[in-house]
Scaffold this active site. Sequence first.
Site, PDB file in Angstrom:
ATOM      1  N   CYS A 121      -6.560   4.943   6.066  1.00 54.04           N
ATOM      2  CA  CYS A 121      -6.518   4.054   6.434  1.00 54.04           C
ATOM      3  C   CYS A 121      -7.193   4.105   8.286  1.00 54.04           C
ATOM      4  O   CYS A 121      -7.051   2.434   7.752  1.00 54.04           O
ATOM      5  CB  CYS A 121      -4.150   4.482   7.198  1.00 54.04           C
ATOM      6  SG  CYS A 121      -3.420   4.313   6.146  1.00 54.04           S
TER       7      CYS A 121
HETATM    8  P1  NAD Z   1      -2.012   3.178  -3.308  1.00 44.66           P
HETATM    9  O1  NAD Z   1      -2.949   2.660  -3.578  1.00 44.66           O
HETATM   10  O2  NAD Z   1      -1.732   5.179  -3.074  1.00 44.66           O
HETATM   11  O3  NAD Z   1      -0.583   2.718  -3.852  1.00 44.66           O
HETATM   12  C1  NAD Z   1      -0.024   1.392  -4.099  1.00 44.66           C
HETATM   13  C2  NAD Z   1      -0.023   1.283  -5.480  1.00 44.66           C
HETATM   14  O4  NAD Z   1       0.966  -0.064  -6.100  1.00 44.66           O
HETATM   15  C3  NAD Z   1      -0.332   1.890  -6.737  1.00 44.66           C
HETATM   16  O5  NAD Z   1       0.709   2.693  -7.398  1.00 44.66           O
HETATM   17  C4  NAD Z   1      -0.378   0.682  -7.673  1.00 44.66           C
HETATM   18  O6  NAD Z   1      -0.714   1.082  -8.488  1.00 44.66           O
HETATM   19  C5  NAD Z   1       0.574  -0.536  -7.190  1.00 44.66           C
HETATM   20  N1  NAD Z   1       0.146  -1.557  -7.981  1.00 44.66           N
HETATM   21  C6  NAD Z   1      -0.511  -2.459  -7.201  1.00 44.66           C
HETATM   22  N2  NAD Z   1      -0.597  -3.821  -7.673  1.00 44.66           N
HETATM   23  C7  NAD Z   1       0.349  -3.276  -7.876  1.00 44.66           C
HETATM   24  C8  NAD Z   1       1.757  -4.754  -8.673  1.00 44.66           C
HETATM   25  N3  NAD Z   1       1.433  -6.200  -8.693  1.00 44.66           N
HETATM   26  N4  NAD Z   1       2.691  -4.523  -8.567  1.00 44.66           N
HETATM   27  C9  NAD Z   1       3.534  -3.188  -8.686  1.00 44.66           C
HETATM   28  N5  NAD Z   1       2.532  -1.924  -8.233  1.00 44.66           N
HETATM   29  C10 NAD Z   1       1.499  -2.961  -8.181  1.00 44.66           C
HETATM   30  O7  NAD Z   1      -1.687   2.804  -1.920  1.00 44.66           O
HETATM   31  P2  NAD Z   1      -0.314   3.639  -0.852  1.00 44.66           P
HETATM   32  O8  NAD Z   1      -1.879   4.746   0.339  1.00 44.66           O
HETATM   33  O9  NAD Z   1       0.403   3.587  -0.773  1.00 44.66           O
HETATM   34  O10 NAD Z   1      -0.716   2.086   0.865  1.00 44.66           O
HETATM   35  C11 NAD Z   1      -0.547   0.937   0.149  1.00 44.66           C
HETATM   36  C12 NAD Z   1      -0.246   0.655   1.534  1.00 44.66           C
HETATM   37  O11 NAD Z   1       0.704   1.440   3.699  1.00 44.66           O
HETATM   38  C13 NAD Z   1      -1.336  -0.192   2.415  1.00 44.66           C
HETATM   39  O12 NAD Z   1      -1.347  -1.031   2.577  1.00 44.66           O
HETATM   40  C14 NAD Z   1      -1.591   1.131   3.732  1.00 44.66           C
HETATM   41  O13 NAD Z   1      -2.642   0.501   4.182  1.00 44.66           O
HETATM   42  C15 NAD Z   1       0.002   1.177   3.995  1.00 44.66           C
HETATM   43  N6  NAD Z   1      -0.012   2.340   4.537  1.00 44.66           N
HETATM   44  C16 NAD Z   1      -0.289   3.315   4.248  1.00 44.66           C
HETATM   45  C17 NAD Z   1       0.175   5.346   4.540  1.00 44.66           C
HETATM   46  C18 NAD Z   1      -1.356   6.079   4.608  1.00 44.66           C
HETATM   47  O14 NAD Z   1      -0.583   7.477   4.964  1.00 44.66           O
HETATM   48  N7  NAD Z   1      -1.608   6.312   2.573  1.00 44.66           N
HETATM   49  C19 NAD Z   1       0.220   4.607   6.034  1.00 44.66           C
HETATM   50  C20 NAD Z   1       0.590   3.206   6.339  1.00 44.66           C
HETATM   51  C21 NAD Z   1       0.988   2.369   5.728  1.00 44.66           C
END
Ligand code: NAD
Length: 445
Positions: free
Chosen positions: A279
Amino acid sequence: MKISILGTGYVGLVSGVCLAEKGHQVICVDIDPEKVNKTNQGIPVIYEKGLEELLVRNVAKRFLATTDLRKAVLETEISIIAVGTPFDGDEIDLSHIREVSLQIGNVLREKKDYHVVVVKSTVVPGTTEEVVQPIIEQTSGKKAGKDIGIGMNPEFLREGEAVNDFLYPDRIVLGGIDEKTLDCLQSLYSVFEGVDVIRTKLKTAEMIKYTANSLLATMISFSNEIGNLCSSLGGIDVVDVMKGVHLDKRLCPIMSDGLRITPGFTSYLEAGCGFGGSCFPKDVKALIAHGKKKGQPMSLLESVIRVNDEQPLQILNILRDSFTELKGLRIAILGLAFKPGTDDIRESPTIPILKELIQTGASIQAYDPAAMQEAKKFFGEHKITYCASLSQAVDGVDVIILMTRWEEFNNLPNLLVNRKDTPLLVDGRRMLNKLQFTRYAGIGI
Ligand code: NAD
């Protein structure tokens, strides 16, 4: 309520499992069938404290994972977008957001009932209104504000504390195109009692998330710059300096009973080897790029990133000052995850250090309580010896580099007490008491 979550990564999975625990009916969607299968077997694909227990309790009851986005959207009232939004080097990469919006829109075309689409992914201000909403309107043939609702609900969970943060939020930020969307989101979150809720515009909700992350990142780089100056000046330890700074009553107020409050943010005002994770680096870079695009240079945040990019080099400088030759040096790396409590190594400050040490021909033994598998996937198995325990990792080494603030590393003084050969401890997080070590070095000392 019936909720579909699109994207079952850190945020999607934790949100889904926690919302199910709170009584909602949740369907989590992902394009990765292996992730979906494991999740349905009660095996979380990420390590997060307490997650497995909640998943096992809810799976096949109020929680289900699937690759079938169509079914998930048709069977639910709200769809939450939680796909990744990486930084592509120039700007935020919205390809997953665009793709999933298109897919949701196509399904909504065949749905009669009112449906709300909410962006939970971190997206630069304007994205929900200018990218997500038009795609969904065009593909579904529906009008936002009439047939469908569009919302933005940023996620503030911290990896390592994700379950706890989700179940006990400090704030709930709801952005919406209209009151109907906001009411729908508010009833989704009504299961969390007594939490401050902000109802606002889509753009403001998006901006709150970036501002919060940028502030924390700024505090870290500020502390690191001060720490680096302490090292250069000599004879000053940044830990003593920051202790003196924290005692300002505007930072740590003294209450009427004479006791002090130490707010959590003071932990961001400590020097170390830099921030990482999925992040802070990408969000700050995305905001800088967005500002530039809109004609507003973000010079302070540019410096925040520059300081952070250079911070792991401080560890290498300590090594170069202490040893004439790094080749053949036996080094224990403690901590691969970017922070304790998670197996996530994305943008971990350990990565540039390990890459450099591998190049120099040092012999590396690495240990992390949770992130060994992730590190093996990233670095391969040949150039690093992965150790099964802390004691094995520090056995026979010349240097120990502590990179992650894992609780377990507090055992180091006991492990080293009877050692005849005393390794140099390089404390990249300044978490240990320097007086307990014969040979101690660290950031800001
Ligand atoms: P991640 O990469 O762990 O997960 C994203 C998931 O989306 C993956 O499993 C991927 O396979 C799936 N995906 C992609 N395209 C898809 C589709 N068309 N249909 C269904 N699934 C699909 O990402 P994350 O860390 O969970 O982050 C997600 C969002 O949340 C980002 O914008 C991030 O900045 C935000 N965020 C993350 C955190 C954190 O601590 N990781 C905290 C707050 C906000």
